[in-house]
Design an enzyme around this catalytic site. Structure first.
Site, short mmCIF file in Angstrom:
data_model
loop_
_atom_site.label_atom_id
_atom_site.label_comp_id
_atom_site.label_asym_id
_atom_site.label_seq_id
_atom_site.Cartn_x
_atom_site.Cartn_y
_atom_site.Cartn_z
N HIS A 113 0.87 -1.17 0.00
CA HIS A 113 0.00 0.00 0.00
C HIS A 113 0.91 1.22 0.00
O HIS A 113 1.59 1.49 0.98
CB HIS A 113 -0.88 -0.03 1.25
CG HIS A 113 -1.71 1.21 1.45
ND1 HIS A 113 -3.04 1.16 1.76
CD2 HIS A 113 -1.40 2.52 1.38
CE1 HIS A 113 -3.51 2.39 1.87
NE2 HIS A 113 -2.53 3.23 1.65
N ARG A 159 -8.38 14.71 2.42
CA ARG A 159 -8.13 15.31 3.74
C ARG A 159 -6.64 15.28 4.04
O ARG A 159 -5.87 14.63 3.32
CB ARG A 159 -8.85 14.49 4.82
CG ARG A 159 -8.33 13.05 4.88
CD ARG A 159 -8.78 12.26 6.09
NE ARG A 159 -8.07 11.00 6.18
CZ ARG A 159 -8.40 9.88 5.54
NH1 ARG A 159 -9.46 9.85 4.74
NH2 ARG A 159 -7.69 8.78 5.68
C1 MV4 Z 1 -7.55 -4.72 -2.76
C2 MV4 Z 1 -6.63 -5.71 -2.40
C3 MV4 Z 1 -6.22 -6.58 -3.39
N1 MV4 Z 1 -6.70 -6.49 -4.64
N2 MV4 Z 1 -8.00 -4.67 -4.03
C4 MV4 Z 1 -8.18 -2.90 1.64
C5 MV4 Z 1 -8.85 -1.66 2.06
C6 MV4 Z 1 -9.44 -1.06 0.86
N3 MV4 Z 1 -9.11 0.32 0.80
C7 MV4 Z 1 -8.90 -1.83 -0.28
N4 MV4 Z 1 -8.14 -2.93 0.23
C8 MV4 Z 1 -7.60 -3.86 -0.57
N5 MV4 Z 1 -8.01 -3.82 -1.88
C9 MV4 Z 1 -7.59 -5.54 -4.93
N6 MV4 Z 1 -8.08 -5.49 -6.17
C10 MV4 Z 1 -6.17 -5.74 -1.08
C11 MV4 Z 1 -6.68 -4.83 -0.16
C12 MV4 Z 1 -6.16 -4.97 1.18
C13 MV4 Z 1 -5.28 -4.04 1.72
C14 MV4 Z 1 -4.90 -2.90 1.03
C15 MV4 Z 1 -4.04 -2.00 1.57
C16 MV4 Z 1 -3.54 -2.21 2.85
C17 MV4 Z 1 -3.90 -3.31 3.57
C18 MV4 Z 1 -4.79 -4.24 3.02
C19 MV4 Z 1 -5.15 -5.36 3.75
C20 MV4 Z 1 -6.02 -6.26 3.21
C21 MV4 Z 1 -6.53 -6.06 1.93
#
Ligand code: MV4
Length: 447
Positions: free
Chosen positions: A208, A292
């Site tokens: 992330h 924000r």
């Molecule tokens: C995802 C992903 C994998 N693939 N989308 C988590 C919160 C939300 N903002 C979107 N998230 C995710 N979206 C796709 N297509 C994995 C996550 C995710 C995640 C993302 C960022 C930080 C931590 C996370 C923990 C679990 C899942």
């Protein structure tokens, strides 16, 4: 420039905003709930107005009382901080209607990014890479299944009104699709009053990484490089750092350009963050945009020597940004110190701080509103301090962070400090080679 800014928030961010206002010669108005009478933001602001009882809904989310406080004190602008009303389009619009400058995004911008499927479509049109998936909302289970079969499993269903992981379901095979669809619809409908879902290819083991941007009223947008926020537990960030251990100058430029392009497409005004997922091949995809100032903004300030709150206030007052971008001159990391017990599922641990000592020395910054004798109310966020460390290299920052954590004394409550100390010693963390799943495999049992 504004004469008087009302800060519609509490805790460390309220203090953080007051500090910059002081330096700018702008008067401040604090608002507070009855649970926060003895808070430092009340003491350090030029004026303070009580806006209601402890429950956020009746105080820090009480639009009428906050607008009244601004009217009574003659504030010409409101800074919402993060959380609470910071991404509330109705509040932004009401401020505008009352002739009070909302130091943040316009109602239209908040709405356009608040609906995640719309945000994604907007970014896609602007030429920002997005995760493959449905264009807009899904109409039916059948359409979802068809698209999933085309893309290949695993896929992920996401609530368009969601964010922070709510109303989200990973689907690994077609058999599971319908149940996941029903569960996600039910959950997002109940949580947000909106059960619209969209579909994406599931990106496995991503990082992330987010880009800090700032736009002015003339269409100029600058970026201030990235923050790596992969160290999260149940969608709660615990540690953020910049530069990201996996970002090359080339990737920074590409992601920075993409973030700026996206922000320009919506004529974005103010400080914002464009969140990306980065896969193991270094492909990056737009995920969400936060309209924000964020909790973790200080690490960007430390490495770019740029006061983001000051710049937010300046652009809100109509001053231009340079339009040039900023690259990290140092390394910085933030550990969130929460009043939580990391050995017990991060259970909240409010109560009285009986003894407190902050670490100090070169490269240490602490953003906090707590003091010895302060009682942490149970009504709000459990974050009580941000320990922000900067240095010449990631290794130096980690060494310094561990030293500062060991020097930190907070008695009377449990905190996340023992977790952070263990993390600083963890070989996987120190290697810089980790994903958003890192904490799923972490042993918290001895904390
Ligand atoms: C995802 C992903 C994998 N693939 N989308 C988590 C919160 C939300 N903002 C979107 N998230 C995710 N979206 C796709 N297509 C994995 C996550 C995710 C995640 C993302 C960022 C930080 C931590 C996370 C923990 C679990 C899942």
């Amino acid at each position: 420039m504004f004469k008087k800014i009302l800060i519609a928030n509490r805790g460390e961010i309220a203090l953080r905003i007051i500090r910059t206002c002081r330096e700018m010669g702008v008067k401040t108005v604090a608002v507070y709930s009855t649970a926060d009478r003895d808070s430092l933001h009340v003491r350090f602001a030029d004026e303070a107005v009580c806006i209601g009882p402890p429950a956020s809904r009746l105080s820090y989310l009480n639009i009428q009382n906050i607008i009244s406080a601004a009217e009574v004190t003659g504030a010409d602008a409101i800074h919402p901080g993060y959380g609470f009303l910071s991404e509330n389009a109705e509040f932004s619009q009401i401020c505008a209607d009352y002739g009070i400058k909302f130091i943040g995004a316009t109602a239209a911008q908040i709405n356009s990014m608040g609906d995640k499927a719309t945000a994604k479509a907007t970014m896609r049109t602007a030429g920002v890479p997005v995760i493959p998936g449905s264009v807009g909302l899904l109409d039916s289970v059948a359409q979802g299944k068809e698209l999933a079969a085309e893309m290949g499993y695993p896929v992920i269903l996401k609530a368009t009104a969601g964010g922070g992981g709510r109303g989200m379901r990973i689907v690994t095979k077609e058999d599971e699709f319908e149940k996941a669809w029903n569960d996600a619809r039910q959950e997002s409908g109940a949580a947000f009053g909106n059960d619209g879902l969209y579909l994406e290819k599931f990106v496995e083991e991503p990082r992330h990484i987010e880009i800090q941007i700032i736009g002015d009223q003339f269409g100029n947008v600058s970026h201030l490089s990235e923050r790596d926020c992969s160290i999260q537990r149940r969608h709660q960030k615990l540690v953020e750092e910049t530069p990201s251990p996996i970002i090359t100058p080339e990737l920074r430029e590409k992601m920075g350009d993409a973030a700026v392009k996206g922000a320009r497409a919506i004529a974005y005004e103010g400080a914002g963050t464009v969140e990306f997922l980065v896969d193991k091949h270094g492909n990056f995809f737009f995920m969400e945009m936060n309209t924000r100032i964020q909790v973790e903004h200080p690490i960007t300030e430390e490495v770019t020597d740029f006061d983001l709150i000051k710049e937010q206030i300046k652009v809100a007052a109509g001053e231009p940004v340079s339009g040039k971008n900023y690259t990290p001159k140092l390394f910085a990391m933030e550990c969130r110190i929460n009043a939580e017990d990391p050995g017990n599922g991060f259970r909240p641990s409010p109560g009285k701080i009986t003894n407190l000592h902050f670490p100090g020395g070169h490269g240490i910054r602490i953003d906090s509103h707590v003091y010895s004798g302060y009682t942490i109310p149970p009504n709000y966020d459990s974050m009580i301090a941000k320990l922000i460390v900067s240095g010449q290299s990631r290794e130096e920052v980690i060494t310094r962070m561990k030293r500062a954590l060991q020097e930190f004394v907070i008695e009377g409550i449990k905190t996340t400090i023992p977790f952070h100390i263990k993390l600083m010693d963890d070989a996987g963390f120190r290697s810089g080679n980790f994903t958003t799943k890192f904490l799923e495999g972490f042993d918290f049992s001895d904390l």
